[in-house]
Design an enzyme around this catalytic site. Sequence first.
Site, PDB file in Angstrom:
ATOM      1  N   LYS A 204       0.647  -1.346   0.491  1.00 19.31           N
ATOM      2  CA  LYS A 204      -0.276   0.150   0.016  1.00 19.31           C
ATOM      3  C   LYS A 204       0.978   1.647  -0.012  1.00 19.31           C
ATOM      4  CE  LYS A 204      -4.161  -1.526   1.519  1.00 19.31           C
ATOM      5  NZ  LYS A 204      -5.238  -1.645   3.165  1.00 19.31           N
ATOM      6  N   ARG A 239      -3.569  -9.145   5.425  1.00 19.38           N
ATOM      7  CA  ARG A 239      -4.229  -9.827   3.917  1.00 19.38           C
ATOM      8  C   ARG A 239      -3.238  -9.127   3.012  1.00 19.38           C
ATOM      9  NH1 ARG A 239      -6.290  -6.503   0.368  1.00 19.38           N
ATOM     10  NH2 ARG A 239      -8.015  -7.515  -1.415  1.00 19.38           N
TER      11      ARG A 239
HETATM   12  C1  LIG Z   1     -10.427  -5.174  -0.273  1.00 13.70           C
HETATM   13  N1  LIG Z   1      -9.563  -4.777   0.919  1.00 13.70           N
HETATM   14  C2  LIG Z   1      -8.186  -4.024   0.016  1.00 13.70           C
HETATM   15  N2  LIG Z   1      -7.544  -3.740   1.100  1.00 13.70           N
HETATM   16  C3  LIG Z   1      -8.075  -4.397   2.796  1.00 13.70           C
HETATM   17  C4  LIG Z   1      -7.493  -4.763   4.332  1.00 13.70           C
HETATM   18  O1  LIG Z   1      -7.185  -3.664   4.431  1.00 13.70           O
HETATM   19  N3  LIG Z   1      -8.552  -4.830   4.762  1.00 13.70           N
HETATM   20  C5  LIG Z   1     -10.003  -5.712   4.596  1.00 13.70           C
HETATM   21  N4  LIG Z   1     -10.070  -6.729   5.268  1.00 13.70           N
HETATM   22  N5  LIG Z   1      -9.699  -6.249   3.867  1.00 13.70           N
HETATM   23  C6  LIG Z   1      -9.017  -5.471   2.146  1.00 13.70           C
END
Ligand SMILES: Cn1cnc2c(O)nc(N)nc21
Length: 265
Positions: A204, A239
């Site tokens: 990110k 994730r």
């Molecule tokens: C779909 N998505 C994109 N970034 C995310 C994040 O940080 N957390 C979660 N739960 N879903 C995400």
Amino acid sequence: MGVLNVTPDSFSDGGRFIDPERALQHAREMVAAGASFIDVGGESTRPGAEPVSVEQELERVVPLVAAIRAELDVVVSVDTSTPEVMREAVAAGAGLINDVRALQRPGALAMAATLEVPVCLMHMLGEPGTMQVAPHYQDVIAEVSAFLLQRIECCEAAGIDRSRLLVDPGFGFGKTLEHNLQLLRGLDRFARLGVPLLVGMSRKSMVGAVLGRADPADRLYGSLAVAVMAAQAGAQILRVHDVKETHDALAMVDAVKKTRLVGED
Ligand SMILES: Cn1cnc2c(O)nc(N)nc21
């Protein structure tokens, strides 16, 4: 949790997995690399993302959920805020609802209550189109925590037991770099909510901004560093795009967590 975006415009891998066979192959690779979850999303939630129709989201997500479940031993989570997509994805075998809007869309709370699968409630400030315009908080940790607690209480009132809930502070969803760094530094405070913590910082812009890396593909090492920090602060699910690398990093965290010092119980 391995990321599988079946969208044309996701920030890090937009368009690479629109073809179902390529998406399934990527799921195979992530499971082989150690993923416990595969997060399938049909609507990009990046800042400024174009909304997609329910039909489009269903077409992208449901067949892939079914194909993954037919072949792989992994929990498939469906990254959606749309009640119909939740229903059809769970019917196809999804075992977790990952809603970046924390069940706030009309009908989402009631739908999740009827579906029995666990739900991840994430904090987002507004909507993808506006969330990064000028995000402002008095105290980002206190305000994000309060939002998540309020959503937990809404879920409980709707008959969703707390034991089915996870929370996520939503890195990058209506946060400046400072806000994201504060959330990471204070991540252990979210453990007070008494439900498992899921976080996603992989590739990110918070990593890109600190390292000066415009290309998401150049953010692996920074992503590993923040994954380790999150795991040490108590996050149970990470994730990520880079499953093998992160799995190794988290195995080291787990090994150190398991050891006991003299005098420790
Ligand atoms: C779909 N998505 C994109 N970034 C995310 C994040 O940080 N957390 C979660 N739960 N879903 C995400």
